[in-house]
Design a protein around this motif. Structure first.
Motif, mmCIF file in Angstrom:
data_model
loop_
_atom_site.group_PDB
_atom_site.id
_atom_site.type_symbol
_atom_site.label_atom_id
_atom_site.label_comp_id
_atom_site.label_asym_id
_atom_site.label_seq_id
_atom_site.Cartn_x
_atom_site.Cartn_y
_atom_site.Cartn_z
ATOM 1 N N ASN A 95 58.209 48.949 47.174
ATOM 2 C CA ASN A 95 57.290 47.999 47.794
ATOM 3 C C ASN A 95 56.491 48.618 48.937
ATOM 4 O OD1 ASN A 95 59.221 48.216 49.737
ATOM 5 N ND2 ASN A 95 59.859 46.072 49.690
ATOM 6 N N ARG A 146 54.976 51.825 48.289
ATOM 7 C CA ARG A 146 54.105 52.828 47.686
ATOM 8 C C ARG A 146 52.702 52.261 47.591
ATOM 9 N NH1 ARG A 146 58.177 54.078 42.800
ATOM 10 N NH2 ARG A 146 59.926 54.603 44.166
ATOM 11 N N VAL A 147 51.787 52.858 48.300
ATOM 12 C CA VAL A 147 50.450 52.287 48.286
ATOM 13 C C VAL A 147 49.369 53.368 48.234
ATOM 14 C CG1 VAL A 147 50.396 52.113 50.806
ATOM 15 C CG2 VAL A 147 48.924 50.646 49.476
ATOM 16 N N MET A 198 48.327 55.030 44.704
ATOM 17 C CA MET A 198 47.611 54.022 43.924
ATOM 18 C C MET A 198 46.189 53.858 44.471
ATOM 19 S SD MET A 198 46.747 50.637 43.822
ATOM 20 C CE MET A 198 47.679 49.800 45.055
ATOM 21 N N ARG A 253 42.688 54.506 42.663
ATOM 22 C CA ARG A 253 41.699 53.435 42.565
ATOM 23 C C ARG A 253 40.363 53.889 43.138
ATOM 24 N NH1 ARG A 253 42.720 47.998 45.733
ATOM 25 N NH2 ARG A 253 44.112 47.497 44.012
ATOM 26 N N GLN A 304 29.037 34.537 46.599
ATOM 27 C CA GLN A 304 30.210 33.736 46.921
ATOM 28 C C GLN A 304 30.247 32.458 46.082
ATOM 29 O OE1 GLN A 304 30.010 33.015 51.084
ATOM 30 N NE2 GLN A 304 28.062 31.969 50.985
ATOM 31 N N GLN A 305 31.390 31.785 46.128
ATOM 32 C CA GLN A 305 31.578 30.654 45.214
ATOM 33 C C GLN A 305 30.553 29.548 45.431
ATOM 34 O OE1 GLN A 305 35.859 29.639 44.971
ATOM 35 N NE2 GLN A 305 35.530 30.646 43.018
ATOM 36 N N GLN A 306 30.150 29.343 46.677
ATOM 37 C CA GLN A 306 29.108 28.358 46.943
ATOM 38 C C GLN A 306 27.762 29.050 47.098
ATOM 39 O OE1 GLN A 306 30.054 25.155 46.899
ATOM 40 N NE2 GLN A 306 32.173 25.816 46.620
ATOM 41 N N SER A 340 41.396 41.707 48.336
ATOM 42 C CA SER A 340 42.637 42.478 48.288
ATOM 43 C C SER A 340 42.586 43.536 47.205
ATOM 44 C CB SER A 340 43.822 41.550 48.057
ATOM 45 O OG SER A 340 43.692 40.918 46.815
ATOM 46 N N MET A 375 42.226 52.162 54.444
ATOM 47 C CA MET A 375 43.544 52.479 54.967
ATOM 48 C C MET A 375 43.421 53.476 56.124
ATOM 49 S SD MET A 375 46.253 51.090 54.078
ATOM 50 C CE MET A 375 45.630 50.427 52.568
ATOM 51 N N LYS A 384 40.446 27.136 47.982
ATOM 52 C CA LYS A 384 40.849 28.474 48.429
ATOM 53 C C LYS A 384 41.351 28.421 49.872
ATOM 54 C CE LYS A 384 39.087 31.009 44.948
ATOM 55 N NZ LYS A 384 39.739 32.120 44.296
ATOM 56 N N LYS A 393 43.895 39.610 56.985
ATOM 57 C CA LYS A 393 44.490 40.728 56.265
ATOM 58 C C LYS A 393 45.429 41.469 57.204
ATOM 59 C CE LYS A 393 41.676 42.854 53.438
ATOM 60 N NZ LYS A 393 40.518 43.725 53.287
ATOM 61 N N TRP A 400 40.729 36.965 51.981
ATOM 62 C CA TRP A 400 41.281 37.683 53.146
ATOM 63 C C TRP A 400 40.173 38.009 54.126
ATOM 64 C CZ3 TRP A 400 46.407 37.557 53.232
ATOM 65 C CH2 TRP A 400 47.078 37.404 52.008
ATOM 66 N N GLU A 413 38.954 39.749 58.063
ATOM 67 C CA GLU A 413 39.355 40.803 58.995
ATOM 68 C C GLU A 413 38.795 40.609 60.398
ATOM 69 O OE1 GLU A 413 40.153 44.987 57.344
ATOM 70 O OE2 GLU A 413 38.634 44.147 56.035
ATOM 71 N N GLN A 472 34.995 35.449 60.950
ATOM 72 C CA GLN A 472 34.925 35.114 59.522
ATOM 73 C C GLN A 472 35.520 33.753 59.152
ATOM 74 O OE1 GLN A 472 36.300 39.209 58.353
ATOM 75 N NE2 GLN A 472 35.076 38.776 56.556
ATOM 76 N N LEU A 526 33.747 31.149 56.709
ATOM 77 C CA LEU A 526 34.242 30.869 55.355
ATOM 78 C C LEU A 526 34.385 29.367 55.146
ATOM 79 C CD1 LEU A 526 36.989 33.641 55.041
ATOM 80 C CD2 LEU A 526 34.884 33.504 53.723
ATOM 81 N N ASP A 585 30.876 27.826 54.914
ATOM 82 C CA ASP A 585 30.219 28.136 53.641
ATOM 83 C C ASP A 585 30.846 27.386 52.476
ATOM 84 O OD1 ASP A 585 28.620 29.895 54.924
ATOM 85 O OD2 ASP A 585 29.655 31.708 54.277
ATOM 86 N N GLY A 586 32.005 26.733 52.723
ATOM 87 C CA GLY A 586 32.699 26.083 51.621
ATOM 88 C C GLY A 586 33.427 27.071 50.737
ATOM 89 N N GLU A 587 33.532 28.312 51.172
ATOM 90 C CA GLU A 587 34.227 29.319 50.386
ATOM 91 C C GLU A 587 35.724 29.043 50.364
ATOM 92 O OE1 GLU A 587 33.794 32.770 47.970
ATOM 93 O OE2 GLU A 587 32.404 31.277 48.733
ATOM 94 N N ASN A 616 50.207 45.971 52.662
ATOM 95 C CA ASN A 616 49.122 46.576 51.901
ATOM 96 C C ASN A 616 49.529 46.858 50.468
ATOM 97 O OD1 ASN A 616 46.901 46.732 53.719
ATOM 98 N ND2 ASN A 616 48.116 48.166 54.900
ATOM 99 N N ALA A 617 50.783 47.292 50.297
ATOM 100 C CA ALA A 617 51.262 47.535 48.939
ATOM 101 C C ALA A 617 51.298 46.229 48.157
ATOM 102 C CB ALA A 617 52.650 48.171 48.980
ATOM 103 N N LEU A 667 49.453 43.542 48.768
ATOM 104 C CA LEU A 667 48.077 43.106 48.532
ATOM 105 C C LEU A 667 47.456 43.835 47.349
ATOM 106 C CD1 LEU A 667 45.900 42.942 51.755
ATOM 107 C CD2 LEU A 667 46.311 41.168 50.091
ATOM 108 N N ALA A 668 47.650 45.148 47.334
ATOM 109 C CA ALA A 668 46.982 45.955 46.323
ATOM 110 C C ALA A 668 47.644 45.816 44.961
ATOM 111 C CB ALA A 668 46.984 47.418 46.757
ATOM 112 N N GLY A 669 48.921 45.439 44.952
ATOM 113 C CA GLY A 669 49.654 45.417 43.693
ATOM 114 C C GLY A 669 49.341 44.226 42.816
#
Lengths: 432, 358
Positions: A204, A206-207, A210, A214, A272-274, A380, A388, B162, B167, B213, B215, B219, B223, B226-228, B353-354, B356-358
């Motif tokens: 958990n 390992r990042v 990867m 990516r 974005q969604q809206q 994400s 990072m 949502k 993050k 997420w 930062e 934000q 968000l 904006d209705g996001e 982070n692991a 999140l990315a996984g």
């Protein structure tokens, strides 16, 4: 006698009919020396001309990168502030159990570090390799400031039993030398265990590997996309009549001149969604209001925004090469019976390769190091390794780790450049 | 690091050119928060002492502070930093120690050591504000009943839409545990064990696909606007600014707010140490801390300031109900534990982070 044995002297003598030594200038100096001197002067003048640039590059490019690279393997946070126990580690072999001398050295160092307020530096250094130990150092430091009584092993383990942990001693041994490979190991999701052998970190955690994969995967994809989208545009630019191509060129250059941040946030507004695109799709009844597409804050957003931002870096080198391709070659191929596909494949496309190489290299290398766009629209799943590095720079303040990650990225890019040079040849690169 | 080094070098050049007698360089966070400090601290300070205050904005002032100390080229006099960074940098010997006896007493004579709220006085730093990370939602999205608890934040069926989350391991794991029914005072005990961390991640898993997420502090209100997202966690002062300052239809849920302190610290070797100390004392006295609350909804770090907190700069809004330190808001609040995070931040960030990315 000697003169007769030297063929050059003989030729000079025969040709010039003068028999007193080598050629000279008007003021009587030997010609070779005068030439050397004047060349040296010209070289010195040329060097003086580039000197400001050289100094600039050294100061703003080479020195900072060297400093950064040094940080990735050199960290004296422990060794400089814990001299006695570091000396004990140097004198004994790995695997030696700490004796009372070691405990006494540790106690003395802890007391001194607590008094100098450098105990935090020591704790932070150990915490990098063994999480959860920083407060062991700082809280023990607060207690030992009043003095410790021997036997030190008993005194220290009474303050905190963690001091007897063999993993802690192994970690301290690692840190007792300022030169370490641990940050590189951590960048590759590896660490050293109590025996000093290299193992993978818990699943958990390992990042990095990867994320490196990516980053390179996404960069390749983005390079491919900019090629697919940019090639026809570059071709149009190169072949349309001047008036139209100028207009098209403005459309390419205008976004190029616009701030990166503005373009990225514009994509947020659009995707974005809206946002605009979803609103249009709902309005056109392509999707219903509850099924709005998630196009940003994920990998899709990163790919779309980065492809757009890096597109000019592909179009411009391609365009500059396509401009120089003589259209009569294609016409000649057609007149010899080639289909348009064959003409493209065998005549036109190979001639665009120098531009394609330059564009692809530019886009790929820029994409590998991209930071702002994935940070803003990546969510994400669209984060890259640069995010990072930024985290270690600004949040965890573990600059050694950031440096190690950056050094690996740099090495990968240099490796790519080397491969490119071997396969395509860097001479074939054309930017304009 | 390159850009930081260049920036510090450039800053050094600028600062040494501008350094005259009677100046103090304050490095803070910029934005609405900086404005509140300029109005409440800097202007009266200059008026009273004649010492000019230069405000310098940073994303996180602890970063330039560390960079300047490492480079041995210190240009800032006072830095506004988070409590965990204050403790960390103090232990590293980067900060000047501050004796509580030197700080001004409360108007009724209570010494500073007793007047400041617990944790607001550290060896090398003095807190000026309390701020909270809280949940806020868009009023228009839940016509059939609004969410009221941290658990509702994780209830996607009852409260669809949502979610906005920072993050950061530090600002999400506690919320997951609170929502999972862990009492606020047991959060750190839980997080210290692998099972507790796993429990927090398991809870976060239930909404992972619906999270946006963020930062930067600006934000989450954006968000929401904006209705996001329909619900987000963010800094209470930013939500207050959007709600009262801009009239956005948001409501704050104070259940399970995460409280943090911002502190003033002086680096060792600052160019104007005396002016810096004078500024620090002036800015953290009872009246100035109360004055700052007029411009932003962050709670003063002195008990004696609370009674002086009045109205927002618009002259009509009472500030007390919007303060993270309001007793009603602190029943289930979690206080930041700087020691815990100094030990575990790196490790948890990596796991986060692991995850999140996984």
């Amino acid at each position: 006698m000697a003169q007769a044995l030297d063929p050059h002297a003989a030729i000079a003598t025969q040709a010039g009919g003068i028999d007193d030594g080598p050629l000279t200038t008007a003021d009587g100096q030997p010609l070779a020396r005068a030439l050397r001197r004047s060349q040296k002067r010209a070289k010195r003048r040329a060097f003086l001309l580039v000197l400001p640039l050289l100094a600039f590059i050294l100061l703003t490019f080479v020195v900072p990168i060297a400093q950064m690279l040094q940080r990735s393997f050199y960290n004296d946070g422990f060794s400089a502030n814990m001299p006695q126990v570091s000396a004990w580690f140097a004198d004994t072999e790995r695997g030696t159990d700490p004796d009372e001398a070691a405990w006494a050295a540790l106690a003395a160092d802890l007391t001194a570090a607590a008094e100098n307020r450098s105990i935090g530096v020591v704790g932070t250094r150990i915490n990098y390799d063994m999480a959860g130990t920083r407060s062991l150092f700082t809280s023990t430091g607060r207690k030992v400031r009043d003095g410790l009584e021997p036997p030190y092993q008993a005194a220290l383990t009474e303050i905190d039993a963690k001091w007897a942990d063999p993993v802690l001693w192994s970690t301290m041994r690692e840190a007792s030398s300022p030169v370490t490979t641990n940050f590189y190991l951590a960048s590759l999701d590896r660490k050293r265990d109590a025996e000093g052998s290299i193992t993978q970190v818990a699943e958990n955690q390992r990042v990095y590997i990867m994320l490196f994969l990516r980053t390179f995967g996404l960069s390749l994809l983005i390079t491919a996309l900019t090629f697919v989208l940019g090639f026809p545009i570059a071709h149009l630019l190169a072949t349309l009549p001047m008036r139209k191509s100028n207009l098209l060129m403005i459309l390419v250059l205008l976004p190029f001149w616009t701030s990166l941040l503005v373009r990225t946030t514009s994509w947020i507004v659009l995707l974005q969604q809206q946002g605009v695109v979803n609103d249009l799709l709902v309005w056109a009844n392509v999707i219903d209001a509850n099924g709005r597409l998630q196009m940003i804050y994920n990998r899709t957003g990163t790919i779309i925004a980065m492809t757009h931002i890096l597109l000019p870096f592909m179009i411009l080198p391609l365009y500059s090469v396509m401009r120089t391709i003589n259209p009569s070659y294609a016409r000649a191929a057609r007149s010899l019976g080639a289909t348009s596909w064959t003409t493209f494949r065998r005549i036109y496309f190979p001639q665009t390769l120098p531009g394609l190489g330059a564009g692809a290299l530019l886009v790929f290398i820029l994409a590998v190091g991209y930071y702002i766009t994935p940070a803003l629209v990546g969510g994400s799943s669209g984060q890259l390794i640069s995010n990072m590095i930024a985290m270690h720079m600004t949040d965890t303040l573990n600059w050694s780790m950031a440096a190690a990650l950056a050094a690996l990225l740099l090495a990968a890019v240099l490796l790519l450049y080397w491969c490119y040079d071997r396969m395509v040849g860097i001479d074939n690169l054309k930017l304009g | 690091m390159k850009s930081i080094l260049i920036a510090t070098t450039a800053l050094a050049g600028l600062a040494s050119a501008a350094l005259a007698e009677g100046e103090v360089n304050v490095v803070s966070w910029g934005g609405a928060y900086e404005v509140s400090q300029v109005e409440a601290y800097n202007k009266p300070f200059t008026a009273e002492t004649g010492i000019k205050v230069n405000m310098i904005a940073a994303d996180n002032p602890a970063t330039p502070l560390k960079a300047q100390v490492e480079a041995g080229n210190i240009t800032g006099d006072v830095f506004d930093i988070e409590v965990s960074d204050a403790i960390r940098l103090c232990d590293e010997g980067a900060l000047v120690e501050i004796n509580p006896a030197d700080l001004p007493a409360a108007p009724d004579g209570t010494p500073a050591a007793e007047d400041f709220i617990d944790g607001a006085l550290q060896d090398c730093a003095v807190a000026n504000i309390f701020w909270g990370t809280v949940i806020a939602y868009d009023n228009t999205k839940f016509p059939d009943g609004a969410p009221t608890t941290a658990a509702d934040f994780f209830d996607l069926e009852k409260y669809p839409g949502k979610r906005g989350l920072p993050k950061s391991a530090k600002r999400t794991l506690y919320l997951a545990l609170i929502a999972d029914g862990v009492p606020a005072d047991q959060i750190y005990e839980k997080l210290a064990t692998p099972e507790g961390v796993a429990q927090a991640f398991a809870k976060l898993d239930t909404i992972k696909d619906s999270v946006v997420w963020w930062e930067a502090g600006a934000q989450p209100p954006q968000l929401l606007a904006d209705g996001e997202v329909t619900m987000a966690t963010g800094y209470n002062g930013r939500f207050f600014d959007a709600m009262v300052g801009e009239g956005k239809p948001f409501t704050i849920i104070w259940d399970g707010q995460y409280m943090d302190l911002d502190m003033f610290a002086i680096p060792k070797g600052s160019p104007n140490p005396e002016a810096a100390m004078a500024y620090l004392k002036f800015a953290t006295d009872t009246q100035r801390l109360a004055d700052q609350a007029k411009y932003i909804a962050y709670g003063p770090s002195r008990k004696s300031s609370a009674a002086l907190v009045g109205k927002y700069k618009d002259g009509t809004t009472d500030m007390a109900p919007h303060m993270p330190t309001n007793p009603d808001h602190m029943t289930t609040s979690i206080m930041d534990d700087p020691e815990f995070w100094a030990d575990h931040d790196a490790e948890m960030s990596e796991q986060f982070n692991a995850w999140l990315a996984g």
